[in-house]
Design an enzyme around this catalytic site. Structure first.
Site, PDB file in Angstrom:
ATOM      1  CB  CYS A  85      -0.926  -0.003   1.207  1.00 31.89           C
ATOM      2  SG  CYS A  85      -2.076   1.386   1.138  1.00 31.89           S
ATOM      3  CG  ASP A 231      -6.470   5.760  -2.676  1.00 31.31           C
ATOM      4  OD1 ASP A 231      -6.296   6.739  -1.928  1.00 31.31           O
ATOM      5  OD2 ASP A 231      -5.638   4.863  -2.850  1.00 31.31           O
ATOM      6  CB  CYS A 235      -4.120   4.618  -5.680  1.00 30.05           C
ATOM      7  SG  CYS A 235      -4.013   2.868  -5.219  1.00 30.05           S
TER       8      CYS A 235
END
Ligand code: PYC
Length: 310
Positions: A85, A231, A235
C-alpha cells in the site's frame, strides 16, 4: 491497542504500534496469512466502525525478517488484506519519524510482497521505491452492465488493477457516487468474465483515468478500493501500475516525471527506473500528516466490539 492515525494526500492510515496480534516469526506473507486466519476480528476491530470507517487502511508494525529493513508492515482494510500500500507506506514513514524511530534519510520496509525503499525527506514528505511493477494484459474488453464494452489494461503495482480511460462522467468529486457505481460494475464484469491478474488473482482495484484539472498534473484518476471506498490519494500501487502500462506502451521513459492527481485533487509525484533485468521500479512521492494518536478499547459486553463488517 495503541494506534497512530495519519493521512497521505487525503487517504487515511491507522498504524498499530502496540498491542497488535502476536503473529510469531517468519516471512511477512506467512504472517499476513496467520493474521487473516486467526485474527481477522482484530483487523475489523481496528478499521471498521465504530472505531474506523470504510476508507481507513490499517497497518500492523512488526519486526522485519530482513535485518536491513527498519520495519515490517502488514496492510489491511475494511474487508481484508493488501499486498502493498503506497499511501500507507508513506504514512508509516511519517509515523515512525513522529515516534523518533527513524530520521530523515533512506530506509527499507518489508511488506508481504517484498521490500520497498523509503526516503524520508522531511517530517511530512516521503518518496518510496515500490516493488517491481508490470502490465499483465493490454486492451482487455469487458462488457459492463450500464456502460457497454469497456477496454482497459490489467497491471500489477503491489496490488492488482484494471486501468481504463473510459470515464462515464467527468472526474470531479461531485461525481464520486456515479464513479463508484461504474467502477463496481466494471469489477463485477471482470469477475463474471474471468479476467484476472497473474495466476488467477482477483483484480480488486479499479482505476479510471481522465484529464487533470490544471497544469500541475499529467492525469487525474478515480480509484475504487476492494471494500467499496474510493482512494482519496492518487493510490501509490495504482500509480505504479499506471507507470508500468505507460512504460510498456513507450509513452513514458525511465526517469521522466509523471504527476498523478486524485479525485480530490491531491497529487503524487511519480517516475520509474529499470532494474538490471529491465523491470520497472516505480518511485512515488507524497505528503503525510499525523492526525491522531489513540488507545483502542475492547469491552467484552459490547456486541460490536470486533467492528461492524459491512
Ligand atoms: O496507495 O497503494 C495505495 C493504496 C492502495 C489502497 C489504498 N491506497
Amino acid at each position: 491497542m495503541r494506534v497512530i492515525d495519519s493521512h497521505t494526500e487525503g487517504e487515511p492510515t491507522r498504524i498499530i504500534v502496540d498491542g497488535g496480534p502476536d503473529l510469531g516469526s517468519g516471512p511477512l506473507d506467512q504472517r499476513r496469512q496467520r493474521f487473516a486466519e486467526a485474527f481477522d476480528h482484530i483487523r475489523s476491530f481496528t478499521v471498521n466502525e465504530p472505531r474506523g470507517y470504510d476508507a481507513l487502511v490499517g497497518a500492523l508494525l512488526c519486526e522485519p525478517c530482513d535485518p536491513s529493513c527498519a520495519a515490517g508492515l502488514i496492510f489491511f482494510n475494511n474487508v481484508g488484506f493488501l499486498g502493498m500500500c503506497g499511501h500507507a507506506t508513506i504514512g508509516a514513514a511519517v509515523t515512525l519519524a513522529h515516534l523518533g524511530r527513524i530520521a530523515p534519510g533512506t530506509h527499507r520496509f518489508e511488506t508481504p510482497v517484498g521490500a520497498v525503499s523509503v526516503d524520508l525527506i522531511d517530517k511530512n514528505y516521503v518518496s518510496i521505491e515500490n516493488v517491481r511493477s508490470y502490465r499483465h494484459l493490454k486492451d482487455v474488453p469487458v462488457d459492463v452492465e450500464g456502460l457497454g464494452v469497456v477496454t482497459g489494461d490489467v497491471g500489477w503495482g503491489g496490488n492488482w488493477f484494471f486501468l481504463t480511460d473510459a470515464a462515464p462522467c467527468p472526474l470531479v468529486s461531485g461525481n464520486i457516487p456515479e464513479l463508484t457505481r461504474a467502477a463496481q460494475s466494471i469489477q463485477t464484469a471482470l469477475r463474471t468474465s474471468g479476467v484476472t491478474g497473474a495466476g488467477g488473482a482477483d483484480i480488486d482495484h479499479i482505476e479510471i483515468f481522465g484529464p487533470p484539472q490544471g497544469p500541475e498534473a499529467n492525469s487525474r484518476s478515480f480509484v475504487l478500493c476492494p471494500g467499496g471506498a474510493y482512494d482519496r490519494s492518487p493510490c501509490g500501487t495504482g500509480t505504479s501500475a499506471k507507470l508500468a502500462c505507460m512504460a510498456a506502451d513507450g509513452t513514458l521513459r525511465a526517469g521522466d516525471r509523471w504527476v498523478q492527481e486524485s479525485i480530490i485533487g491531491s497529487r503524487f509525484d511519480a517516475s520509474y527506473r529499470l532494474d538490471r533485468e529491465g523491470h520497472i521500479i516505480p518511485r512515488i512521492g507524497g505528503r503525510a500528516f499525523i492526525c491522531g494518536e489513540a488507545t483502542l478499547h475492547e469491552d467484552p459486553a459490547d456486541p460490536f466490539r470486533h467492528g461492524i463488517a459491512t
